[in-house]
Design an enzyme around this catalytic site. Structure first.
Site, mmCIF file in Angstrom:
data_model
loop_
_atom_site.group_PDB
_atom_site.id
_atom_site.type_symbol
_atom_site.label_atom_id
_atom_site.label_comp_id
_atom_site.label_asym_id
_atom_site.label_seq_id
_atom_site.Cartn_x
_atom_site.Cartn_y
_atom_site.Cartn_z
ATOM 1 N N LYS A 1 -0.182 83.158 55.420
ATOM 2 C CA LYS A 1 -0.709 84.412 55.984
ATOM 3 C C LYS A 1 -1.427 85.299 54.962
ATOM 4 C CE LYS A 1 2.146 84.707 60.019
ATOM 5 N NZ LYS A 1 3.212 85.324 60.760
ATOM 6 N N ASN B 1 -2.776 86.558 60.809
ATOM 7 C CA ASN B 1 -2.132 85.470 61.559
ATOM 8 C C ASN B 1 -3.078 84.878 62.599
ATOM 9 O OD1 ASN B 1 -2.109 87.589 63.447
ATOM 10 N ND2 ASN B 1 -0.394 86.636 64.508
ATOM 11 N N ALA C 1 9.320 89.131 51.939
ATOM 12 C CA ALA C 1 8.138 89.865 51.463
ATOM 13 C C ALA C 1 6.853 89.099 51.772
ATOM 14 C CB ALA C 1 8.261 90.123 49.964
ATOM 15 N N GLY C 2 6.892 88.258 52.814
ATOM 16 C CA GLY C 2 5.707 87.477 53.178
ATOM 17 C C GLY C 2 4.890 88.180 54.260
ATOM 18 N N GLY C 3 4.185 87.382 55.059
ATOM 19 C CA GLY C 3 3.297 87.930 56.085
ATOM 20 C C GLY C 3 4.025 88.759 57.123
HETATM 21 P P1 NAP Z 1 5.743 83.694 54.566
HETATM 22 O O1 NAP Z 1 4.587 84.605 54.450
HETATM 23 O O2 NAP Z 1 5.623 82.327 53.990
HETATM 24 O O3 NAP Z 1 7.029 84.430 53.910
HETATM 25 C C1 NAP Z 1 8.256 83.770 53.872
HETATM 26 C C2 NAP Z 1 9.322 84.690 53.309
HETATM 27 O O4 NAP Z 1 10.563 84.011 53.429
HETATM 28 C C3 NAP Z 1 9.137 85.035 51.841
HETATM 29 O O5 NAP Z 1 9.605 86.327 51.607
HETATM 30 C C4 NAP Z 1 10.058 84.004 51.164
HETATM 31 O O6 NAP Z 1 10.556 84.435 49.903
HETATM 32 C C5 NAP Z 1 11.195 83.972 52.150
HETATM 33 N N1 NAP Z 1 11.967 82.731 52.039
HETATM 34 C C6 NAP Z 1 11.586 81.483 52.405
HETATM 35 N N2 NAP Z 1 12.587 80.607 52.158
HETATM 36 C C7 NAP Z 1 13.612 81.319 51.638
HETATM 37 C C8 NAP Z 1 14.914 80.981 51.182
HETATM 38 N N3 NAP Z 1 15.368 79.725 51.229
HETATM 39 N N4 NAP Z 1 15.720 81.973 50.721
HETATM 40 C C9 NAP Z 1 15.277 83.253 50.688
HETATM 41 N N5 NAP Z 1 14.046 83.636 51.098
HETATM 42 C C10 NAP Z 1 13.221 82.681 51.571
HETATM 43 O O7 NAP Z 1 6.171 83.478 56.080
HETATM 44 P P2 NAP Z 1 5.894 84.402 57.369
HETATM 45 O O8 NAP Z 1 4.645 83.946 57.987
HETATM 46 O O9 NAP Z 1 6.097 85.805 56.980
HETATM 47 O O10 NAP Z 1 7.075 83.905 58.347
HETATM 48 C C11 NAP Z 1 8.435 84.135 58.034
HETATM 49 C C12 NAP Z 1 9.301 83.895 59.267
HETATM 50 O O11 NAP Z 1 8.944 84.810 60.291
HETATM 51 C C13 NAP Z 1 9.165 82.503 59.880
HETATM 52 O O12 NAP Z 1 10.430 82.105 60.360
HETATM 53 C C14 NAP Z 1 8.226 82.731 61.061
HETATM 54 O O13 NAP Z 1 8.388 81.781 62.093
HETATM 55 C C15 NAP Z 1 8.676 84.124 61.501
HETATM 56 N N6 NAP Z 1 7.613 84.827 62.235
HETATM 57 C C16 NAP Z 1 7.800 85.058 63.572
HETATM 58 C C17 NAP Z 1 6.816 85.706 64.284
HETATM 59 C C18 NAP Z 1 6.993 85.934 65.748
HETATM 60 O O14 NAP Z 1 5.989 86.088 66.447
HETATM 61 N N7 NAP Z 1 8.203 86.009 66.233
HETATM 62 C C19 NAP Z 1 5.657 86.151 63.655
HETATM 63 C C20 NAP Z 1 5.538 85.942 62.282
HETATM 64 C C21 NAP Z 1 6.516 85.258 61.585
HETATM 65 P P3 NAP Z 1 9.727 84.192 48.538
HETATM 66 O O15 NAP Z 1 8.778 85.348 48.422
HETATM 67 O O16 NAP Z 1 10.774 84.182 47.519
HETATM 68 O O17 NAP Z 1 9.017 82.863 48.672
#
Ligand code: NAP
Length: 277
Positions: free
Chosen positions: A66, A87, A127-129
């Protein structure tokens, strides 16, 4: 020619987006397809170029792209400079334009749940998207403070620079204010198929949370949601956010498309019944 749409991310086994968008197409009788493009991060740039060449008209972007996809885009929607995450991508002949519909999806979810962020202390796990969408919505809603707890401190720091928050990692939990937070869980921890894991957030923080919003929708009840629910804390999952960010993406890709209330409700119900097994 069939219009092609899809989602790009890694992994994608948890994603409901292909099913959801293909059901809308089915009820609309539209000649279109929505595919899952699971893409190794090392191949992201090459794959995106190929998708553009293949005339993929619209894409959703999910973990872990993202933020990293932004430099590869032809442009981004002027309203989202502040968020720093996209997104949704829309095809133009020159390249893709990036948008963020997670923010609207999350805002809708919060409003539907009757939760008010105004004057509240917000704790964002991750701290991601999705965390950026949560920070943006919290800031816009007039929250009192934002604290970001993340595995990688530098990522928390970067988000907090943009949103005036307090960055923490799991080695500095002693610096976490012992207050009653509204907690956003925005990491992929607890997501299908590793559904029984939970971030190590101190119990004295979880037990006095005002509410916990977990953006994960698969499963509908993460280990975290199950745990805090057992303590009597109100919870919200990511399902409505998913449905609404998807509808907002469609408006960007196909502004003239008319989705009736009946189609929306039917697909919503079908998505609640979808089984990954
Ligand atoms: P992203 O940008 O890749 O960010 C992922 C985040 O998760 C980062 O902060 C990462 O930490 C952390 N993380 C990943 N694995 C971890 C672990 N084993 N232990 C601790 N922290 C961990 O991903 P994103 O797009 O934001 O998505 C994150 C989640 O939100 C996913 O499950 C996604 O399906 C969900 N989501 C849902 C919706 C919805 O419409 N409901 C929309 C968006 C996202 P680091 O910085 O340390 O790598």
């Amino acid at each position: 020619m069939t219009d092609r749409y899809g989602i790009i991310g890694y992994p994608l086994g948890h994603s409901l987006s292909p099913y959801m968008h293909n059901r809308y197409a089915y009820y609309l009788g539209a000649d279109e397809t929505y595919e899952a493009f699971e893409t190794d991060p090392a191949d992201m740039e090459k794959t995106l170029l190929q998708m553009h060449e293949d005339h993929i008209l619209g894409l959703n972007v999910t973990i872990p792209f993202k933020t990293s996809v932004i430099p590869l885009l032809y442009g981004i929607d002027s309203g989202i400079d502040r968020i720093g995450a996209v997104n949704t991508l829309k095809y133009t002949p020159e390249g893709y334009i990036g948008y963020n519909t997670d923010v609207r999806g999350l805002k809708y979810t919060i409003e539907k749940s009757g939760l008010s962020l105004k004057g509240k202390d917000v704790l964002i796990l991750g701290a991601g998207g999705a965390a950026r969408a949560a920070a943006y919505v919290s800031e816009q809603s007039g929250c009192s403070s934002i604290t970001v707890l993340n595995r990688t401190y530098e990522h928390a720091e970067s988000l907090c620079r943009d949103f005036k928050g307090k960055p923490l990692d799991y080695s500095s939990l002693n610096k976490l204010d012992k207050t009653s937070y509204i907690i956003f869980q925005t990491t992929s921890v607890g997501m299908y198929p590793y559904t029984d894991v939970m971030l190590p957030v101190p119990d004295d923080i979880l037990s006095k949370a005002l509410s916990v919003i977990d953006v994960i929708y698969n499963p509908g009840e993460t280990a975290l949601i199950k745990y805090v629910s057992s303590l009597g804390i109100p919870t919200v999952n990511g399902f409505d956010m998913l449905i609404n960010q998807g509808l907002e993406s469609r408006k960007i890709w196909k502004p003239d498309e008319i989705l009736t209330k009946e189609i929306k409700e039917t697909v919503y119900d079908e998505c609640t019944r979808y089984s990954w097994t």
